[in-house]
Scaffold this active site. Structure first.
Site, mmCIF file in Angstrom:
data_model
loop_
_atom_site.group_PDB
_atom_site.id
_atom_site.type_symbol
_atom_site.label_atom_id
_atom_site.label_comp_id
_atom_site.label_asym_id
_atom_site.label_seq_id
_atom_site.Cartn_x
_atom_site.Cartn_y
_atom_site.Cartn_z
ATOM 1 N N LYS A 205 36.866 49.986 42.729
ATOM 2 C CA LYS A 205 37.152 48.664 42.142
ATOM 3 C C LYS A 205 38.537 48.643 41.521
ATOM 4 O O LYS A 205 39.323 47.715 41.708
ATOM 5 C CB LYS A 205 36.095 48.346 41.084
ATOM 6 C CG LYS A 205 36.353 47.054 40.342
ATOM 7 C CD LYS A 205 36.262 45.847 41.251
ATOM 8 C CE LYS A 205 36.657 44.589 40.533
ATOM 9 N NZ LYS A 205 36.630 43.405 41.401
ATOM 10 N N CYS A 259 41.634 40.234 35.783
ATOM 11 C CA CYS A 259 41.453 41.489 36.527
ATOM 12 C C CYS A 259 42.774 42.150 36.895
ATOM 13 O O CYS A 259 43.073 43.249 36.456
ATOM 14 C CB CYS A 259 40.657 41.208 37.790
ATOM 15 S SG CYS A 259 39.313 40.105 37.489
HETATM 16 N N1 SAJ Z 1 49.164 36.079 42.868
HETATM 17 C C1 SAJ Z 1 50.477 36.023 43.311
HETATM 18 N N2 SAJ Z 1 50.738 36.198 44.645
HETATM 19 C C2 SAJ Z 1 49.725 36.430 45.543
HETATM 20 C C3 SAJ Z 1 48.403 36.500 45.071
HETATM 21 C C4 SAJ Z 1 48.140 36.320 43.732
HETATM 22 O O1 SAJ Z 1 51.413 35.799 42.531
HETATM 23 O O2 SAJ Z 1 50.022 36.550 46.741
HETATM 24 C C5 SAJ Z 1 48.886 35.895 41.444
HETATM 25 C C6 SAJ Z 1 47.961 34.720 41.167
HETATM 26 O O3 SAJ Z 1 48.703 33.525 40.989
HETATM 27 C C7 SAJ Z 1 47.294 35.156 39.859
HETATM 28 C C8 SAJ Z 1 47.238 36.655 39.979
HETATM 29 O O4 SAJ Z 1 48.178 37.029 40.980
HETATM 30 O O5 SAJ Z 1 48.084 34.812 38.736
HETATM 31 C C9 SAJ Z 1 45.863 37.182 40.345
HETATM 32 O O6 SAJ Z 1 45.376 36.380 41.401
HETATM 33 P P1 SAJ Z 1 44.405 37.046 42.506
HETATM 34 O O7 SAJ Z 1 44.004 35.966 43.413
HETATM 35 O O8 SAJ Z 1 45.055 38.220 43.095
HETATM 36 O O9 SAJ Z 1 43.227 37.648 41.596
HETATM 37 P P2 SAJ Z 1 41.832 37.152 41.034
HETATM 38 O O10 SAJ Z 1 41.743 37.735 39.681
HETATM 39 O O11 SAJ Z 1 41.586 35.697 41.148
HETATM 40 O O12 SAJ Z 1 40.799 37.897 42.021
HETATM 41 C C10 SAJ Z 1 40.981 39.282 42.236
HETATM 42 C C11 SAJ Z 1 40.433 39.631 43.588
HETATM 43 N N3 SAJ Z 1 40.767 41.006 43.904
HETATM 44 C C12 SAJ Z 1 41.493 41.235 45.025
HETATM 45 O O13 SAJ Z 1 41.883 40.317 45.736
HETATM 46 C C13 SAJ Z 1 41.757 42.661 45.339
HETATM 47 C C14 SAJ Z 1 38.919 39.505 43.608
HETATM 48 O O14 SAJ Z 1 38.403 39.958 44.862
HETATM 49 C C15 SAJ Z 1 38.352 40.333 42.516
HETATM 50 O O15 SAJ Z 1 36.925 40.251 42.518
HETATM 51 C C16 SAJ Z 1 38.868 39.822 41.213
HETATM 52 O O16 SAJ Z 1 40.314 39.997 41.206
HETATM 53 C C17 SAJ Z 1 38.217 40.647 40.154
HETATM 54 O O17 SAJ Z 1 37.252 40.116 39.571
HETATM 55 O O18 SAJ Z 1 38.534 41.822 40.027
#
Ligand code: SAJ
Length: 397
Positions: A205, A259
């Site tokens: 995780k 996360c």
């Molecule tokens: N972000 C970017 N660029 C990207 C993707 C995201 O700048 O290409 C930013 C987003 O705007 C945000 C942050 O990163 O501020 C996090 O966004 P995210 O979509 O990566 O994360 P979460 O917290 O919504 O979801 C993640 C997911 N983990 C992964 O994709 C590996 C989800 O599957 C997890 O279950 C979740 O974290 C968690 O609960 O751990």
């Protein structure tokens, strides 16, 4: 199997869709949460989770197959989906320990506990010791007469039910029987399961979310490099991703949520002097938020704005969650640097009373009903919510 009593502890963006997923399979599910207001809202059929299928299933099953309660009862299976907390850069184990103490007191022989809360490696073993200490009667010849496993959630907010039912699910039992018992329960809602140990599952995780922090940190640095060198970062990413083994993510304004900004700290261990790459990506993501703040401040000064309307406050597009939101950090930096500037913020995903503005007297949160009064203000979009896509003449930064 349907006569098994299942209790989901922690009815947030993981616990609630998980409970509803079991209801879809004909199970009656008890829910428990310390937030009495949340329990009341759920029993009235309402949730903050802005996903139509979750809202519809809650209305369909509440009081019929789903029973949220503010007290914890005995159960055959306990699924723990309380949030992982951080104090400084370390895990705050208190929420999990307090839940385990309460579950421990109710535990019966052959009960199953499944923990989904993101945790430092070794947490499940600590919780196992805690249970054994308060319930030595559940040990025979030093063997646990209950089952315990760690199964990390992989819920992408905004698509939670689909992800809970389809993403491969890692099952980390403390022993073989815990793995088998857990697999029987998880397979009710998701047959795509993989068995391993509890410590391996905990590590997986943290690796997944830390890797995502790394990926985003790199493209955020790439976007700053491109700007300084007058290059088009979107074209660089688009064409680089045509390589069969390259998948660059999107640069943003920094990294938010509960996360991705937090989980890497559970892997970084100063004593082991490890994961320097993670420390660097955490810094790069924080640097990007400062970089964007400086750029916006420069534009406001150059254009001599006295008022400005910011669109979006959530930590990412199309959901309403302020945790570690880079947009909110940027807003506060600007409000602090330009105390005479009148700042207006509009984010329909965020409830007004969730926006704690505290000392920032020059920030006003705008309701949808009076948005029209601000239509002539210079507008800048911080979060790419789909509902903002028709807005014209936005300030570019
Ligand atoms: N972000 C970017 N660029 C990207 C993707 C995201 O700048 O290409 C930013 C987003 O705007 C945000 C942050 O990163 O501020 C996090 O966004 P995210 O979509 O990566 O994360 P979460 O917290 O919504 O979801 C993640 C997911 N983990 C992964 O994709 C590996 C989800 O599957 C997890 O279950 C979740 O974290 C968690 O609960 O751990």
């Amino acid at each position: 199997m349907k006569n098994k009593k299942i209790t989901i502890i922690g009815l947030g963006y993981v616990g609630l869709p998980t409970a509803l997923s079991f209801c879809k399979k004909g199970f009656k599910i008890n829910g428990y949460d310390i937030d009495k207001k949340l329990i009341e809202n759920l029993n009235n059929g309402s949730t903050k989770i802005n996903e139509n299928n979750v809202k519809n299933l809650l209305k369909k099953y509440i009081g019929k197959k789903f029973f949220p309660k503010s007290h914890l009862e005995t159960s055959d299976i306990f699924i723990i989906t309380v949030p992982s907390n951080k104090i400084g850069k370390k895990q705050d184990l208190k929420p999990l320990l307090s839940v385990i103490s309460r579950v421990g007191k109710l535990l019966k022989k052959n009960n199953l506990i499944i923990i989904e809360t993101t945790s430092e490696v070794g947490t499940t073993q600590k919780l196992r010791k805690k249970i054994n200490k308060i319930r030595p009667d559940l040990l025979s010849k030093k063997k646990e007469r209950y089952f315990l496993s760690y199964c990390p959630e992989r819920v992408f907010p905004g698509n939670s039910l689909f992800e809970i039912e389809n993403n491969p699910k890692i099952i980390g039992g403390i022993n073989y029987n815990s793995n088998i018992q857990t697999q029987k329960i998880i397979s009710i809602i998701n047959r795509n399961t993989y068995l391993t140990s509890d410590r391996t599952a905990e590590t997986i995780k943290l690796v997944e979310n830390s890797y995502r922090n790394l990926q985003i940190g790199f493209v955020n640095e790439l976007s700053i490099f491109s700007e300084i060198n007058n290059l088009n970062v979107d074209e660089i990413i688009r064409l680089s991703n045509m390589h069969p083994r390259i998948k660059l993510l999107k640069p943003g304004i920094g990294v938010g949520g509960h996360c991705i900004p937090i989980d890497p700290y559970f892997l970084i261990n100063k004593k082991q002097n490890n994961f320097k790459t993670l420390e660097a990506s955490i810094n790069s993501n924080n640097l990007k938020t400062l970089w964007v703040s400086k750029k916006i401040l420069k534009i406001i000064k150059k254009k001599r704005f006295k008022k400005i309307l910011f669109l979006g406050l959530s930590y990412k597009e199309n959901i309403g969650d302020l945790r570690e939101s880079p947009a909110f950090k940027i807003l506060k930096i600007i409000a602090k640097k330009m105390s005479s500037l009148k700042i207006y913020i509009y984010d329909p995903y965020i409830k007004q009373d969730d926006i704690k503005l505290g000392k920032f007297k020059n920030i006003t949160s705008v309701k949808k009903s009076n948005l029209k009064n601000y239509k002539d203000l210079p507008k800048l979009k911080l979060v790419n919510h789909k509902i903002f896509e028709d807005y014209q003449n936005l300030i570019k930064f």
